[in-house]
Structures are given as structure tokens and as C-alpha cells.
Design an enzyme around this catalytic site. Structure first.
Site, short mmCIF file in Angstrom:
data_model
loop_
_atom_site.label_atom_id
_atom_site.label_comp_id
_atom_site.label_asym_id
_atom_site.label_seq_id
_atom_site.Cartn_x
_atom_site.Cartn_y
_atom_site.Cartn_z
N PRO A 1 50.40 47.37 39.68
CA PRO A 1 50.56 47.47 38.23
C PRO A 1 49.50 48.26 37.49
O PRO A 1 49.74 48.71 36.37
CB PRO A 1 50.57 46.01 37.77
CG PRO A 1 49.90 45.25 38.86
CD PRO A 1 50.22 45.98 40.13
N GLU B 1 44.73 44.18 39.05
CA GLU B 1 44.11 43.24 38.11
C GLU B 1 43.87 43.86 36.74
O GLU B 1 43.27 44.93 36.62
CB GLU B 1 42.78 42.72 38.67
CG GLU B 1 42.12 41.68 37.79
CD GLU B 1 40.92 41.00 38.44
OE1 GLU B 1 40.27 40.18 37.79
OE2 GLU B 1 40.63 41.32 39.62
N LYS C 1 41.53 35.46 41.16
CA LYS C 1 40.61 34.79 42.08
C LYS C 1 41.44 33.89 42.99
O LYS C 1 42.14 33.00 42.52
CB LYS C 1 39.57 33.94 41.32
CG LYS C 1 38.32 34.72 40.98
CD LYS C 1 37.49 35.00 42.21
CE LYS C 1 36.48 36.12 41.98
NZ LYS C 1 37.00 37.43 42.36
#
Length: 414
Positions: free
Chosen positions: A191, A210, A227
Site C-alpha cells: 500500500p 506501514e 508491530k
């Protein structure tokens, strides 16, 4: 493009913020809206974050080090949306007839090219028969395990709750960086992928999943730290079991929660009081080579604040430092043997309308000539299993190494 270095009377954030603010009152939209506004594109390197925290740089700069930040004003672009519709967009000065005419002429040429030739995309080889890239870890397995023990000792002393320890993988790259980027994108959902050609010798290729920051025109801001990681095998049953185990993992949920709290604290330094909210906690996302735990934090910025103000308080990304941020960055500077560079920083676009989309620079390679450096890392807590943490860094490198294989890159050992 030619690489240039410019001495600034103020810091990079002050300079970019001032230039964006000067352009904002003049912004007028014409024609179809592709859903994005041009502006500055580039990266903030991790070491800029050390400066923002007011800490001393632990590693002296060398002639081989890249700039701590690099930003380019993009005034012309072809934008392709998620439905493969193309928009030709540009910035001009309405008061400058020559500027308007140049943009119109450029847009007409691009539209004609697209209508007659389309976007020619050659096939990417799958690389199934190609050799795996030969790589070299800056810190070998045994030494990395010792660094993990040092992290856990610091945590036991109460100096940190979580430390994001990183390593660097080096090798030789023999192919075209743009083809490498396309291969990385073709491998599946990426993304926040990015390609930055810094100059003739240096290129950034990133396959980051991220989101560091997204800010819309109304000042609504989003951060989605990652995470918690498990390898993805492609076997639906095994991956479903791994996803369920990850979602229930006490250790991974604790890692994720600590970073969520850190981001909330960062946002609250700028946000409208009471607007900071966690809208997703412990979401499981599947990417081409890994399964990861993702949470989402949102806030509203007050009038007069913008995306750069949020960068000032939230950079470097908390998912790449640990918590508390300042002390964790100090400890990591003593443990890690060299600068991180682009890796662990942020890559993206700062629009002249106040919008921003910035990734966390993970799964990111810095290419210099025929050499590459790829950063990898993971969060260390008291519950960490050192061998598993090492394996996690190996797993995280696979998407980039697979893309190198797909473009017939054959690194060799020194």
C-alpha cells in the site's frame, strides 16, 4: 534528475513548511480531481529524528552517507488511481501566462501519448529459476543475538519498555531500479510503495506496508503502526493458523499496545484536545510475505496546524524506536553500529493544500551504483525469544529479495 545540495538558513521542516504555506492561498482547482494534490515528495531519514529529539548524533557522518532529508517539488504528474484511470495534473501560476501555456502544452502532449500509445508495461519475470541474492548482514546472527540480550538487560533495568533493534543487509544489485520497484509492486498488496531517483547514482526503492501519517485537507490525521509479524507461506490453512496465533499473542499485543500509546502521546502534543482516538486495535493484515498486527490512531488538528507540525512531534516513527521514544533512541544509538539512513524514516508526499501521505520507510532499499543496503529490524521486549527475533528480520527481508530475484539481480559476496 541532477542531484543538488542546498544550504538552508533554517531546518528542512521549517523550509518545507514555509514554502507549502506560501503556495496554499493561491491554490485553485480546475478540471477533474484525481484525489491528490501535488507538492513536495521525498524522504525524512531516521537521523533527522535524532535531531528533532534534541539528541547527539551517535555516528559521525561519512562521505558515503546520504542526506538526512531529500525533497523535490513535483509540478507535473500522471496520476493513476485504483481503477486504472489516468489523470494528467500540474501546478502553474495563474498570473504567469507563460507558466499556464507551458502546462497546457505539456498536458496536451502527455494526453496524446496516453491516447495513442497507452502505458506500455513489459512483463516481469517470475524469477523462479534465478539464484537467490547473495547477501551480507552488517551484524551477524551471533552478534545480533548478543545485542538482543543487551536490549533485554536495558529493559530489565527500567530504561525502556521496548526497543526496535535494526540491522542492515548489503549486496550487489545488477539490474534496473525501476524494474525492481515494479517487481516489488507486482508481488501483491504493497500500500505504500515508493520509488525515488535521487540522482544518477542513488535510488530509493520501498515496499512499505506501514502508514506513518496521512492528513486530509480538513486536518484529520491517521497513523497505523505495525508491530507483530509472522511469515506468510501462501498456504491458506497455515497462514490462517498463523494469523490467529498472532492475534492472540500476548507478546505481540504488548508490543503493539506500547507503540499505540506512544503515538497517542505524540498526537496529543498537537491535536485538538479529546480528538485523539484508537479506531482499530490489533488488526491482522496479510501482505505478500508476512502477516502483521496493525492498529490505527486518529486525531483532528486545530486551525493553524498542519502535517509538518505533526511530523515535528511524531518523527521518527514510534514503531521504529520503541518506548519511551527519546531514551530508546539513545540506547539504540549505542547498540547499533552505524546510521540507519532512509530506513526507519519516512517517504511520501506533502501536498500544497496541507494534505500529506507519509509511509514508514521499512522494506526499503538504498541503491548506490551497483550496491544495495536493505534495513531490517524488530521490537525487542522482555518476552522476546532471541532466535525468533533474528528469524523475523530474515522474514521481513524476503519481499525485497524476492523482487530482486524476479528482476534477475545476482549479488555477489565481497
Amino acid at each position: 534528475m541532477a542531484g543538488t545540495a542546498t544550504a538552508l538558513p533554517t531546518g528542512i521542516l521549517d523550509t518545507v513548511q514555509r514554502r507549502l504555506a506560501a503556495a496554499r492561498p493561491e491554490l485553485q482547482r480546475h478540471g477533474d480531481d484525481p484525489g491528490m494534490t501535488l507538492g513536495y515528495t521525498g524522504y525524512f531519514g531516521y537521523e533527522l529524528g535524532i535531531e528533532l529529539l534534541g539528541l547527539a548524533e551517535p555516528h559521525p557522518r561519512t562521505t558515503d552517507d546520504w542526506p538526512d532529508a531529500w525533497w523535490l517539488l513535483v509540478s507535473r504528474a500522471v496520476v493513476v488511481d485504483s481503477e486504472n484511470r489516468c489523470y494528467v495534473v500540474g501546478l502553474d501560476d495563474p498570473a504567469d501566462r507563460a507558466s499556464v501555456r507551458a502546462l497546457d502544452e505539456w498536458a496536451a502532449d502527455v494526453v496524446e501519448t496516453l491516447e495513442h500509445e497507452g502505458l506500455s508495461v513489459s512483463a516481469i519475470q517470475d524469477g523462479a529459476g534465478a539464484p537467490a541474492p547473495a547477501i551480507e548482514h552488517r551484524v551477524g546472527r551471533d552478534d545480533y543475538l548478543r545485542l538482543i540480550a543487551d536490549c533485554q538487560d536495558a529493559i530489565a533495568r527500567g530504561e525502556s519498555y521496548e526497543l526496535c533493534l535494526t540491522n542492515r543487509i548489503r549486496g550487489t544489485f545488477g539490474g534496473d531500479p525501476l524494474r525492481l520497484f515494479r517487481a516489488l509492486r507486482s508481488g501483491g498488496r504493497v500500500p505504500h510503495a515508493a520509488y525515488l531517483r535521487i540522482d544518477e547514482a542513488r535510488t530509493v526503492v520501498s515496499g512499505s506496508p506501514e502508514l506513518f501519517l496521512r492528513v486530509d485537507v480538513d486536518g484529520h490525521a491517521v497513523c497505523a503502526p505495525i508491530k507483530g509479524t509472522r511469515p506468510a507461506t501462501g498456504d491458506a490453512e497455515r497462514d490462517a493458523a498463523s494469523a490467529a496465533e498472532l492475534a492472540a499473542s500476548r507478546k505481540d499485543r504488548a508490543e503493539n499496545l506500547m507503540i499505540v500509546d506512544l503515538v497517542r502521546n505524540d498526537f496529543n502534543r498537537v491535536a485538538i484536545p479529546g480528538s485523539t482516538k484508537v479506531t482499530e486495535l490489533y488488526g491482522v493484515r496479510r501482505f505478500p510475505t508476512v502477516i502483521q498486527l496493525v492498529s490505527t490512531i486518529e486525531c483532528a488538528l486545530p486551525a493553524g496546524a498542519d502535517a509538518v507540525d505533526l511530523v515535528r512531534v511524531a518523527f521518527p516513527p514510534g514503531s521504529m524506536t520503541g518506548a519511551p521514544k527519546e531514551r530508546s533512541v539513545e540506547l539504540l544509538g549505542r547498540l547499533e553500529p552505524e546510521r540507519r539512513g532512509v530506513y526507519s524514516g519516512s517517504i511520501g508526499l506533502l501536498g500544497i493544500d496541507g494534505t500529506a501521505t507519509l509511509s514508514v520507510a521499512i522494506r526499503t532499499a538504498q541503491l548506490t551504483g551497483d550496491r544495495f543496503v536493505l534495513g531490517v529490524g524488530g521490537a525487542i521486549t522482555q518476552l522476546s525469544d532471541p532466535a525468533a527475533e533474528w528469524q523475523e528480520t530474515v522474514d521481513k527481508a524476503q519481499s525485497m529479495l524476492h523482487a530482486m530475484r524476479a528482476t534477475r539481480v545476482e549479488p555477489t559476496r565481497d
